[in-house]
Design a protein around this motif. Structure first.
Motif, PDB file in Angstrom:
ATOM      1  N   LYS A   1       0.822  -1.206   0.000  1.00 47.20           N
ATOM      2  CA  LYS A   1       0.000   0.000   0.000  1.00 47.20           C
ATOM      3  C   LYS A   1       0.861   1.263   0.000  1.00 47.20           C
ATOM      4  O   LYS A   1       2.059   1.210   0.266  1.00 47.20           O
ATOM      5  N   LEU A   2       0.190   2.363  -0.259  1.00 48.13           N
ATOM      6  CA  LEU A   2       0.805   3.687  -0.251  1.00 48.13           C
ATOM      7  C   LEU A   2       0.308   4.450   0.965  1.00 48.13           C
ATOM      8  O   LEU A   2      -0.906   4.596   1.146  1.00 48.13           O
ATOM      9  N   LEU A   3       1.229   4.905   1.811  1.00 44.68           N
ATOM     10  CA  LEU A   3       0.913   5.768   2.947  1.00 44.68           C
ATOM     11  C   LEU A   3       1.418   7.162   2.614  1.00 44.68           C
ATOM     12  O   LEU A   3       2.503   7.305   2.062  1.00 44.68           O
ATOM     13  N   ILE A   4       0.636   8.190   2.960  1.00 45.60           N
ATOM     14  CA  ILE A   4       1.006   9.556   2.579  1.00 45.60           C
ATOM     15  C   ILE A   4       0.872  10.467   3.799  1.00 45.60           C
ATOM     16  O   ILE A   4      -0.128  10.396   4.533  1.00 45.60           O
ATOM     17  N   ILE A   5       1.869  11.342   3.986  1.00 45.90           N
ATOM     18  CA  ILE A   5       1.864  12.251   5.125  1.00 45.90           C
ATOM     19  C   ILE A   5       2.259  13.661   4.693  1.00 45.90           C
ATOM     20  O   ILE A   5       2.937  13.857   3.688  1.00 45.90           O
ATOM     21  N   GLY A   6       1.838  14.636   5.487  1.00 49.10           N
ATOM     22  CA  GLY A   6       2.198  16.032   5.274  1.00 49.10           C
ATOM     23  C   GLY A   6       1.537  16.881   6.344  1.00 49.10           C
ATOM     24  O   GLY A   6       0.570  16.452   6.981  1.00 49.10           O
ATOM     25  N   ASN A   7       2.035  18.072   6.545  1.00 49.16           N
ATOM     26  CA  ASN A   7       1.472  19.019   7.507  1.00 49.16           C
ATOM     27  C   ASN A   7       0.835  20.193   6.774  1.00 49.16           C
ATOM     28  O   ASN A   7       1.288  20.572   5.694  1.00 49.16           O
ATOM     29  N   GLY A   8      -0.177  20.786   7.370  1.00 46.12           N
ATOM     30  CA  GLY A   8      -0.801  21.978   6.794  1.00 46.12           C
ATOM     31  C   GLY A   8      -1.382  21.708   5.423  1.00 46.12           C
ATOM     32  O   GLY A   8      -2.118  20.748   5.212  1.00 46.12           O
ATOM     33  N   GLY A   9      -1.014  22.548   4.447  1.00 45.69           N
ATOM     34  CA  GLY A   9      -1.497  22.366   3.078  1.00 45.69           C
ATOM     35  C   GLY A   9      -1.066  21.036   2.504  1.00 45.69           C
ATOM     36  O   GLY A   9      -1.786  20.409   1.718  1.00 45.69           O
ATOM     37  N   SER A  10       0.101  20.564   2.912  1.00 45.16           N
ATOM     38  CA  SER A  10       0.586  19.271   2.442  1.00 45.16           C
ATOM     39  C   SER A  10      -0.252  18.122   3.012  1.00 45.16           C
ATOM     40  O   SER A  10      -0.336  17.052   2.402  1.00 45.16           O
ATOM     41  N   ALA A  11      -0.866  18.328   4.179  1.00 46.26           N
ATOM     42  CA  ALA A  11      -1.800  17.329   4.710  1.00 46.26           C
ATOM     43  C   ALA A  11      -3.012  17.211   3.790  1.00 46.26           C
ATOM     44  O   ALA A  11      -3.474  16.103   3.488  1.00 46.26           O
ATOM     45  N   GLY A  12      -3.493  18.357   3.336  1.00 49.74           N
ATOM     46  CA  GLY A  12      -4.601  18.342   2.381  1.00 49.74           C
ATOM     47  C   GLY A  12      -4.200  17.663   1.089  1.00 49.74           C
ATOM     48  O   GLY A  12      -4.981  16.892   0.500  1.00 49.74           O
ATOM     49  N   ASP A  13      -2.978  17.906   0.628  1.00 47.69           N
ATOM     50  CA  ASP A  13      -2.486  17.251  -0.590  1.00 47.69           C
ATOM     51  C   ASP A  13      -2.362  15.745  -0.380  1.00 47.69           C
ATOM     52  O   ASP A  13      -2.655  14.961  -1.292  1.00 47.69           O
ATOM     53  N   ALA A  14      -1.939  15.311   0.814  1.00 46.99           N
ATOM     54  CA  ALA A  14      -1.849  13.878   1.110  1.00 46.99           C
ATOM     55  C   ALA A  14      -3.218  13.229   0.961  1.00 46.99           C
ATOM     56  O   ALA A  14      -3.349  12.148   0.358  1.00 46.99           O
ATOM     57  N   GLN A  15      -4.237  13.876   1.501  1.00 47.86           N
ATOM     58  CA  GLN A  15      -5.597  13.353   1.397  1.00 47.86           C
ATOM     59  C   GLN A  15      -6.060  13.321  -0.054  1.00 47.86           C
ATOM     60  O   GLN A  15      -6.704  12.362  -0.494  1.00 47.86           O
ATOM     61  N   HIS A  16      -5.744  14.360  -0.786  1.00 50.81           N
ATOM     62  CA  HIS A  16      -6.131  14.453  -2.195  1.00 50.81           C
ATOM     63  C   HIS A  16      -5.508  13.304  -2.990  1.00 50.81           C
ATOM     64  O   HIS A  16      -6.193  12.610  -3.758  1.00 50.81           O
ATOM     65  N   ILE A  17      -4.220  13.068  -2.794  1.00 47.39           N
ATOM     66  CA  ILE A  17      -3.523  12.013  -3.538  1.00 47.39           C
ATOM     67  C   ILE A  17      -4.087  10.640  -3.170  1.00 47.39           C
ATOM     68  O   ILE A  17      -4.331   9.803  -4.048  1.00 47.39           O
ATOM     69  N   ALA A  18      -4.314  10.408  -1.875  1.00 46.25           N
ATOM     70  CA  ALA A  18      -4.882   9.123  -1.453  1.00 46.25           C
ATOM     71  C   ALA A  18      -6.245   8.900  -2.098  1.00 46.25           C
ATOM     72  O   ALA A  18      -6.557   7.790  -2.544  1.00 46.25           O
ATOM     73  N   ALA A  19      -7.046   9.942  -2.173  1.00 46.75           N
ATOM     74  CA  ALA A  19      -8.373   9.819  -2.784  1.00 46.75           C
ATOM     75  C   ALA A  19      -8.278   9.461  -4.260  1.00 46.75           C
ATOM     76  O   ALA A  19      -9.082   8.667  -4.770  1.00 46.75           O
ATOM     77  N   GLU A  20      -7.291  10.014  -4.953  1.00 48.75           N
ATOM     78  CA  GLU A  20      -7.113   9.702  -6.379  1.00 48.75           C
ATOM     79  C   GLU A  20      -6.734   8.239  -6.567  1.00 48.75           C
ATOM     80  O   GLU A  20      -7.137   7.603  -7.548  1.00 48.75           O
ATOM     81  N   ILE A  21      -5.953   7.692  -5.647  1.00 48.29           N
ATOM     82  CA  ILE A  21      -5.489   6.301  -5.761  1.00 48.29           C
ATOM     83  C   ILE A  21      -6.597   5.320  -5.350  1.00 48.29           C
ATOM     84  O   ILE A  21      -6.844   4.335  -6.034  1.00 48.29           O
TER      85      ILE A  21
END
Length: 197
Positions: free
Chosen positions: A49-69
């Motif tokens: 699996k792919l795990l994604i992390i980030g803080n602030g705006g990058s947290a939102g980007d992590a969620q966005h990327i996970a949703a695309e996958i």
């Protein structure tokens, strides 16, 4: 008197355009993006699996990327396993309270990460303690570590198997380059996995 708002918007769009144009000419960044896409495909094909992390705006980007996958990017297809470790407020707040914020992603990687999984860590500065702690733990546990950062974040590379450096140093524009590259990676992943099945 301050600059008119329309001029600020125009100036931001122009800076973004320059950064994206620079990214299209950055062969090292493009080569890294292809390797990251191939790494993610390899992990997903192997049942990881792919795990994604980030803080602030990058947290939102992590969620966005996970949703695309997990959902889809462009194609109707099977769901692929991806998880943003930025979304579970109970885990985030309990870990931050009990262990300190620097360990909010590290503890989740300890609990959820398995050898062969991929950890994608987004940090515009490349210096976020919570991101670096998670990368170090992921490496110890046998995960493939991928970092996305900006032009001043090269030091993050010591904890990454692959480090993608956006050729810009303005936080908002770094995030725009990261998400644009991530969309390209999602497209690659969908097409490659579609061809493999």
């Amino acid at each position: 008197m301050s600059e008119p708002i329309t001029d600020l918007i125009d100036a931001h769009l122009k800076r973004s355009l320059v950064a994206l144009e620079r990214a299209t000419q950055d062969t090292a960044m493009l080569d890294c993006a292809r390797k990251v896409a191939e790494t993610i495909v390899g992990a997903l094909v192997a049942g990881n699996k792919l795990l994604i992390i980030g803080n602030g705006g990058s947290a939102g980007d992590a969620q966005h990327i996970a949703a695309e996958i997990v959902g889809r990017y462009k194609r109707e297809r099977s769901a692929y396993p991806a998880l943003a470790l930025t979304t579970d407020t109970s885990a985030l707040t309990a870990i931050a309270n009990d262990y300190g914020y620097d360990r909010v992603f590290e503890r989740q990687v300890e609990g959820l990460g398995r050898p062969g999984d991929v950890l994608l860590a987004l940090s515009t500065s490349g210096r976020s303690p919570s991101i670096l702690a998670a990368l170090r733990t992921a490496r110890k546990r046998g995960l493939v570590t991928v970092g996305f950062t900006g032009s001043r974040g090269q030091a993050m590379g010591q904890d990454c198997d692959h480090l993608l450096i956006a050729p810009v140093d303005e936080t908002a524009v770094i995030q725009q380059v990261h998400l644009t590259v991530a969309h390209g990676i999602c497209d690659y992943v969908e097409q490659a996995l579609d061809a493999a099945t």
